[in-house]
Design a protein around this motif. Structure first.
Motif, PDB file in Angstrom:
ATOM      1  N   GLU A  43      15.198 -33.071  -3.513  1.00 13.39           N
ATOM      2  CA  GLU A  43      13.902 -32.395  -3.557  1.00 13.39           C
ATOM      3  C   GLU A  43      13.898 -31.105  -2.740  1.00 13.39           C
ATOM      4  N   ARG A  44      14.783 -31.002  -1.760  1.00 11.07           N
ATOM      5  CA  ARG A  44      14.938 -29.723  -1.049  1.00 11.07           C
ATOM      6  C   ARG A  44      15.466 -28.664  -2.018  1.00 11.07           C
ATOM      7  N   ILE A  45      16.401 -29.055  -2.867  1.00  8.38           N
ATOM      8  CA  ILE A  45      16.888 -28.146  -3.905  1.00  8.38           C
ATOM      9  C   ILE A  45      15.738 -27.787  -4.841  1.00  8.38           C
ATOM     10  N   GLY A  46      14.941 -28.803  -5.212  1.00  8.05           N
ATOM     11  CA  GLY A  46      13.802 -28.558  -6.086  1.00  8.05           C
ATOM     12  C   GLY A  46      12.811 -27.584  -5.478  1.00  8.05           C
ATOM     13  N   LEU A  47      12.527 -27.730  -4.185  1.00  4.17           N
ATOM     14  CA  LEU A  47      11.614 -26.806  -3.518  1.00  4.17           C
ATOM     15  C   LEU A  47      12.153 -25.383  -3.536  1.00  4.17           C
ATOM     16  N   SER A  48      13.463 -25.255  -3.364  1.00  2.00           N
ATOM     17  CA  SER A  48      14.082 -23.929  -3.374  1.00  2.00           C
ATOM     18  C   SER A  48      13.985 -23.289  -4.754  1.00  2.00           C
ATOM     19  N   LEU A  49      14.093 -24.110  -5.793  1.00  2.00           N
ATOM     20  CA  LEU A  49      14.094 -23.589  -7.163  1.00  2.00           C
ATOM     21  C   LEU A  49      12.691 -23.402  -7.732  1.00  2.00           C
ATOM     22  N   PHE A  50      11.806 -24.354  -7.449  1.00  2.00           N
ATOM     23  CA  PHE A  50      10.520 -24.406  -8.153  1.00  2.00           C
ATOM     24  C   PHE A  50       9.299 -24.272  -7.241  1.00  2.00           C
ATOM     25  N   GLY A  51       9.483 -24.233  -5.927  1.00  2.00           N
ATOM     26  CA  GLY A  51       8.327 -24.253  -5.047  1.00  2.00           C
ATOM     27  C   GLY A  51       7.605 -25.582  -5.171  1.00  2.00           C
ATOM     28  N   LEU A  52       6.268 -25.547  -5.170  1.00  3.31           N
ATOM     29  CA  LEU A  52       5.492 -26.785  -5.242  1.00  3.31           C
ATOM     30  C   LEU A  52       5.070 -27.130  -6.672  1.00  3.31           C
ATOM     31  N   SER A  53       5.846 -26.712  -7.643  1.00  2.00           N
ATOM     32  CA  SER A  53       5.553 -27.047  -9.037  1.00  2.00           C
ATOM     33  C   SER A  53       5.852 -28.520  -9.288  1.00  2.00           C
ATOM     34  N   MET A  54       4.832 -29.283  -9.693  1.00  2.00           N
ATOM     35  CA  MET A  54       5.055 -30.704  -9.979  1.00  2.00           C
ATOM     36  C   MET A  54       6.033 -30.888 -11.134  1.00  2.00           C
ATOM     37  N   ILE A  55       5.886 -30.062 -12.166  1.00  2.00           N
ATOM     38  CA  ILE A  55       6.792 -30.172 -13.308  1.00  2.00           C
ATOM     39  C   ILE A  55       8.217 -29.870 -12.888  1.00  2.00           C
ATOM     40  N   GLY A  56       8.397 -28.837 -12.067  1.00  2.00           N
ATOM     41  CA  GLY A  56       9.734 -28.482 -11.609  1.00  2.00           C
ATOM     42  C   GLY A  56      10.335 -29.538 -10.700  1.00  2.00           C
ATOM     43  N   LEU A  57       9.569 -30.007  -9.721  1.00  2.00           N
ATOM     44  CA  LEU A  57      10.087 -30.980  -8.773  1.00  2.00           C
ATOM     45  C   LEU A  57      10.385 -32.317  -9.430  1.00  2.00           C
ATOM     46  N   ARG A  58       9.652 -32.638 -10.485  1.00  2.00           N
ATOM     47  CA  ARG A  58       9.904 -33.888 -11.203  1.00  2.00           C
ATOM     48  C   ARG A  58      10.983 -33.742 -12.277  1.00  2.00           C
ATOM     49  N   MET A  59      11.498 -32.529 -12.448  1.00  2.00           N
ATOM     50  CA  MET A  59      12.496 -32.285 -13.483  1.00  2.00           C
ATOM     51  C   MET A  59      13.764 -33.101 -13.255  1.00  2.00           C
TER      52      MET A  59
END
Length: 513
Positions: free
Chosen positions: A77-93
């Motif tokens: 999820e740290r990677i997700g935050l770096s890529l998508f910020g606080l996007s729920m769709i992005g973080l749940r990808m």
């Protein structure tokens, strides 16, 4: 010229085989893609789950271990935050991708067990329409990734037993290492592997250097977390004991065997996975896989575990059952075969549609939304975090200027902690003060606040531990959804300093949750 002709013929034959194998998997890939698309289109409808907020909070404090789980999920999820910020769709990808991979690997297991297109398609569809794989793609949970690791272990084990190539132990070891870095209870699945080896022809691998190489690889991957556990006196074991006692006390472990049929796999797939288990037990080559299911099942049942603890063991059983059923269908008349298939697939779709409607946020209003919120406690826990953070900001803004300058926010659980940490910056709120799980290890702020906004606790507890407490606000949500926050933690208090010195107060108030 003759040699060139033979070489070209061999090359064409190889390309033909690859093309045939890819074409046979096309329906499986389409099912995985369709499931992923549904989740991508719906995963931004509500809000973050309280568990997700804890992962995001821990992702901001990367470490080799955490009180409540190993470190891999916060790292992802740290990677997700770096890529998508606080996007729920992005973080749940990442969890969507993980469950799409589960569907594909399930089809591959059916293929490697000897199944044709029907078995592969049936396996992929049954897994895609099962409750737990559906749920695991709606949020990012450590179980979302643990599910994939064990399905990979099962597939690699099939390849090992089918080819008798002991080098597959390296792949098994790598997957188990990732599983250990994701969820500690995988040790009971590992026990299933060892028991399965001992009570099957797989015992010969105990003498293989590749088996021990796989063991070494798994331990090397897990080693950083093991060192963290040693340095922290195996605090995660204490946490798991506490959580288990809470679950048993609150009745969360009830219905374990019932829910193996109702929730771990599609209800209409129950005959299929039972046939798969029976087939594994009868098959001398693959008997080891039956033990990989039975051992953790019995352990969790006897020890009063939650029903979903063994959910990742079902795709391989479904795959074997689908292969066996496909073989049986060839022995009956075509009309009977088509009738059986029609009833089976209609049942899968009906049950799967029910699960999707109850666990996936298709609608933000109306009957479909009400149906989902009624049936899914997890979806209800996604509602109200933004409103809670705004209510706390309003309380802060109502304070006199001198109190606002040195105010702290003391929270009672990890959901509140993560919500304030991740969403509070929009209101310029200070970082939360939390005594729950790994946040307790990080300590209290310095300098210590002289005024505290307290949430997640009772007024009685607040008055016992702090001076001059008063009710200053309330938490609610415009939807009127009843969840943990709205039912039990709706009041916001303003208090003075702790009645004890901060070090004494902190030492006495470590919380697990």
């Amino acid at each position: 010229m003759a040699e060139l002709s033979v070489s070209a013929g061999t090359s064409n034959h190889t390309l033909s085989n690859v093309s045939t194998r890819t074409t046979s998997l096309l329906p499986v890939l389409c099912i995985a893609a369709a499931a992923a698309l549904v989740h991508i289109l719906t995963n931004g409808r509500y809000g973050f789950h309280r568990d997700e907020l804890q992962f995001l909070s821990d992702a901001r404090h990367l470490d080799w271990g955490y009180v409540s789980y190993p470190p891999l999920t916060p790292f992802i999820e740290r990677i997700g935050l770096s890529l998508f910020g606080l996007s729920m769709i992005g973080l749940r990808m990442f969890s969507v991708i993980a469950q799409a991979a589960v569907i594909v690997v399930s089809g591959l297991m059916a293929r490697d067990l000897g199944g044709g297109r029907l078995a592969q398609f049936a396996t992929a569809l049954a897994v895609a329409l099962s409750p737990l794989p559906i749920f695991e793609a709606t949020e990012f949970q450590y179980t979302s990734y643990a599910f994939l690791w064990w399905v990979l272990v099962a597939w690699f084990t099939i390849r090992l037993l089918k080819t008798d190539n002991p080098q597959y132990w390296l792949a098994i070891g790598a997957a188990l290492g990732l599983a250990l870095m994701t969820k500690y209870s995988v040790v009971f699945f590992i026990a299933g592997i060892l028991v399965g080896m001992a009570f099957s022809p797989g015992r010969k691998y105990f003498a293989s250097k590749w088996f021990w190489a796989g063991v070494t690889l798994a331990l090397l991957i897990f080693l950083p977390n093991l060192i963290w556990l040693i340095r922290h006196d195996f605090i995660s074991y204490t946490f798991l004991q506490h959580i288990h006692a809470r679950d048993v006390d609150e009745g969360r472990a009830e219905g374990f065997l019932r829910d193996q049929f109702l929730a771990c796999a599609n209800l209409f797939a129950a005959p299929v996975w039972l046939i798969g288990l029976y087939s594994f037990l009868r098959d001398r080559r693959y008997r080891m896989i039956a033990w990989m299911y039975l051992v953790p099942l019995v352990v969790f049942w006897v020890d009063k575990g939650r029903f979903y603890y063994v959910a990742e063991a079902y795709p391989v059983l479904i795959a074997m059952g689908a292969v066996t059923c496909e073989c049986w269908l060839t022995r009956i008349p075509t009309w009977a075969q088509r009738s059986f298939e029609a009833v089976f697939f209609a049942g899968l779709l009906f049950a799967g549609g029910y699960f999707f409607a109850g666990w996936v946020p298709f609608a933000t209003s109306g009957p479909l939304r009400d149906f989902a919120l009624k049936h899914s406690e997890d979806l209800r826990e996604e509602i109200g975090w933004d409103e809670m953070v705004k209510a706390i900001a309003d309380v802060r803004d109502s304070l006199p200027a001198d109190q606002q300058e040195n105010v702290g926010i003391l929270v009672g659980n990890y959901g509140e902690q993560g919500a304030i940490e991740m969403l509070g910056s929009a209101y310029h709120l200070p970082p939360p003060i939390s005594m729950t799980n790994s946040a307790w290890l990080r300590g209290y702020p310095s300098p210590q606040p002289t005024t505290l906004i307290v949430i997640g606790s009772s007024l009685e507890w607040a008055n016992h531990n702090f001076t001059a407490c008063r009710v200053a606000g309330h938490v609610g949500n415009p939807s009127g959804v009843r969840n943990e926050e709205s039912k039990y933690h709706s009041d916001i208090y303003v208090c003075g300093r702790p009645r004890q010195p901060w070090p004494v107060f902190w030492k006495d108030h470590e919380r697990f949750g």
